[in-house]
Design a protein around this motif. Structure first.
Motif, short mmCIF file in Angstrom:
data_model
loop_
_atom_site.label_atom_id
_atom_site.label_comp_id
_atom_site.label_asym_id
_atom_site.label_seq_id
_atom_site.Cartn_x
_atom_site.Cartn_y
_atom_site.Cartn_z
N MET A 1 -15.19 24.54 10.19
CA MET A 1 -14.51 25.74 10.61
C MET A 1 -13.82 26.36 9.38
SD MET A 1 -11.86 26.06 13.70
CE MET A 1 -11.15 27.59 14.15
N ALA A 2 -14.02 27.63 9.21
CA ALA A 2 -13.47 28.33 8.05
C ALA A 2 -11.97 28.58 8.22
CB ALA A 2 -14.20 29.65 7.85
N LYS A 3 -11.27 28.50 7.12
CA LYS A 3 -9.85 28.79 7.13
C LYS A 3 -9.66 30.30 7.06
CE LYS A 3 -5.68 28.27 4.45
NZ LYS A 3 -5.11 27.91 3.16
N PHE A 4 -8.80 30.83 7.89
CA PHE A 4 -8.51 32.25 7.90
C PHE A 4 -7.18 32.51 7.22
CE2 PHE A 4 -11.59 32.05 11.30
CZ PHE A 4 -12.31 33.23 11.13
N LEU A 5 -7.08 33.63 6.53
CA LEU A 5 -5.85 34.06 5.89
C LEU A 5 -5.31 35.27 6.62
CD1 LEU A 5 -7.11 34.09 2.18
CD2 LEU A 5 -5.86 32.26 3.32
N THR A 6 -4.01 35.48 6.54
CA THR A 6 -3.45 36.73 7.05
C THR A 6 -3.84 37.83 6.08
OG1 THR A 6 -1.38 36.49 5.85
CG2 THR A 6 -1.46 35.53 8.08
N LEU A 7 -3.70 39.07 6.51
CA LEU A 7 -4.03 40.19 5.62
C LEU A 7 -3.17 40.16 4.36
CD1 LEU A 7 -4.51 43.19 8.08
CD2 LEU A 7 -6.25 42.03 6.72
N GLU A 8 -1.91 39.78 4.50
CA GLU A 8 -1.01 39.72 3.35
C GLU A 8 -1.46 38.67 2.35
OE1 GLU A 8 0.01 39.42 6.52
OE2 GLU A 8 1.39 41.05 6.92
N GLU A 9 -1.84 37.48 2.85
CA GLU A 9 -2.31 36.41 1.96
C GLU A 9 -3.59 36.82 1.25
OE1 GLU A 9 -0.61 32.62 4.56
OE2 GLU A 9 -2.67 33.34 4.88
N TRP A 10 -4.51 37.43 2.01
CA TRP A 10 -5.77 37.89 1.42
C TRP A 10 -5.51 38.94 0.35
CZ3 TRP A 10 -8.12 42.82 1.93
CH2 TRP A 10 -9.40 42.91 1.41
N CYS A 11 -4.60 39.85 0.62
CA CYS A 11 -4.25 40.90 -0.32
C CYS A 11 -3.66 40.30 -1.61
CB CYS A 11 -3.25 41.86 0.32
SG CYS A 11 -2.72 43.19 -0.75
N ASN A 12 -2.79 39.32 -1.48
CA ASN A 12 -2.19 38.69 -2.65
C ASN A 12 -3.22 37.98 -3.52
OD1 ASN A 12 0.34 39.58 -1.89
ND2 ASN A 12 0.86 37.68 -0.83
N GLU A 13 -4.26 37.41 -2.89
CA GLU A 13 -5.31 36.74 -3.65
C GLU A 13 -6.32 37.71 -4.25
OE1 GLU A 13 -7.27 33.65 -1.51
OE2 GLU A 13 -5.41 32.57 -1.09
N THR A 14 -6.51 38.86 -3.60
CA THR A 14 -7.56 39.79 -4.01
C THR A 14 -7.09 40.83 -5.01
OG1 THR A 14 -8.52 39.49 -1.81
CG2 THR A 14 -9.33 41.34 -3.10
N TYR A 15 -5.88 41.32 -4.86
CA TYR A 15 -5.39 42.43 -5.67
C TYR A 15 -4.27 42.00 -6.61
CZ TYR A 15 -8.00 45.41 -2.51
OH TYR A 15 -9.00 46.00 -1.80
N SER A 16 -4.19 42.68 -7.76
CA SER A 16 -3.09 42.43 -8.68
C SER A 16 -1.83 43.10 -8.14
CB SER A 16 -3.42 42.97 -10.07
OG SER A 16 -3.55 44.37 -10.03
N VAL A 17 -0.70 42.76 -8.72
CA VAL A 17 0.58 43.26 -8.22
C VAL A 17 0.64 44.78 -8.25
CG1 VAL A 17 3.07 43.23 -8.62
CG2 VAL A 17 1.74 41.15 -8.93
N GLU A 18 0.08 45.39 -9.29
CA GLU A 18 0.16 46.85 -9.44
C GLU A 18 -0.71 47.60 -8.43
OE1 GLU A 18 -1.31 45.15 -12.35
OE2 GLU A 18 0.71 44.43 -12.74
N THR A 19 -1.80 46.99 -7.98
CA THR A 19 -2.76 47.72 -7.14
C THR A 19 -2.77 47.27 -5.69
OG1 THR A 19 -4.54 46.18 -7.70
CG2 THR A 19 -4.28 48.15 -9.10
N ARG A 20 -1.81 46.47 -5.27
CA ARG A 20 -1.80 45.98 -3.88
C ARG A 20 -1.54 47.11 -2.90
NH1 ARG A 20 1.66 40.70 -4.95
NH2 ARG A 20 -0.01 39.50 -5.86
N PRO A 21 -2.40 47.23 -1.88
CA PRO A 21 -2.15 48.22 -0.83
C PRO A 21 -1.03 47.74 0.11
CG PRO A 21 -4.25 47.12 -0.47
CD PRO A 21 -3.68 46.58 -1.74
N SER A 22 -0.46 48.69 0.82
CA SER A 22 0.61 48.35 1.77
C SER A 22 0.01 47.67 3.00
CB SER A 22 1.37 49.61 2.19
OG SER A 22 0.51 50.42 2.97
N ILE A 23 0.87 47.03 3.79
CA ILE A 23 0.40 46.36 5.00
C ILE A 23 -0.20 47.36 5.99
CG2 ILE A 23 2.68 46.39 6.10
CD1 ILE A 23 -0.07 43.70 6.47
N GLN A 24 0.36 48.59 6.03
CA GLN A 24 -0.20 49.61 6.91
C GLN A 24 -1.62 49.97 6.49
OE1 GLN A 24 2.84 49.91 5.47
NE2 GLN A 24 4.23 49.80 7.22
N THR A 25 -1.86 50.06 5.19
CA THR A 25 -3.21 50.35 4.69
C THR A 25 -4.15 49.21 5.04
OG1 THR A 25 -2.31 51.68 2.89
CG2 THR A 25 -4.57 50.86 2.63
#
Length: 92
Positions: A1-25
């Protein structure tokens, strides 16, 4: 079974600090189908696979990106199959 991340966790792993989209996005992307594979709603929060990618519908290389990100399971929607197989007629 695959581990799921929250959108925030996925965003932190995928994007750098300068380019992170907001939670609404991120939530809008999840609702509009701009994240592949599609996030699942668990309770009030979206959960996404760690290897998920953002897809821009206007991107000309969309089919290749989806095909590269696709796991062994087949695409679930006819639209994605059409994009992956590039069956749409190209007019110049």
């Amino acid at each position: 079974m695959a581990k799921f991340l929250t959108l925030e966790e996925w965003c932190n792993e995928t994007y750098s600090v300068e380019t992170r989209p907001s939670i609404q996005t991120l939530q809008r992307w999840a609702r509009n189908g701009n994240i592949y594979p599609a996030p699942e709603k668990h309770g009030r929060r979206y959960r996404v696979k760690p290897d998920a990618i953002y897809i821009n519908p206007n991107d000309l290389a969309l089919g290749k990106k989806i095909k590269d990100a696709q796991s062994d399971e087949p695409a679930r929607s006819a639209f994605l199959k059409k994009v992956i197989n590039d069956t749409a007629a190209h007019k110049v």
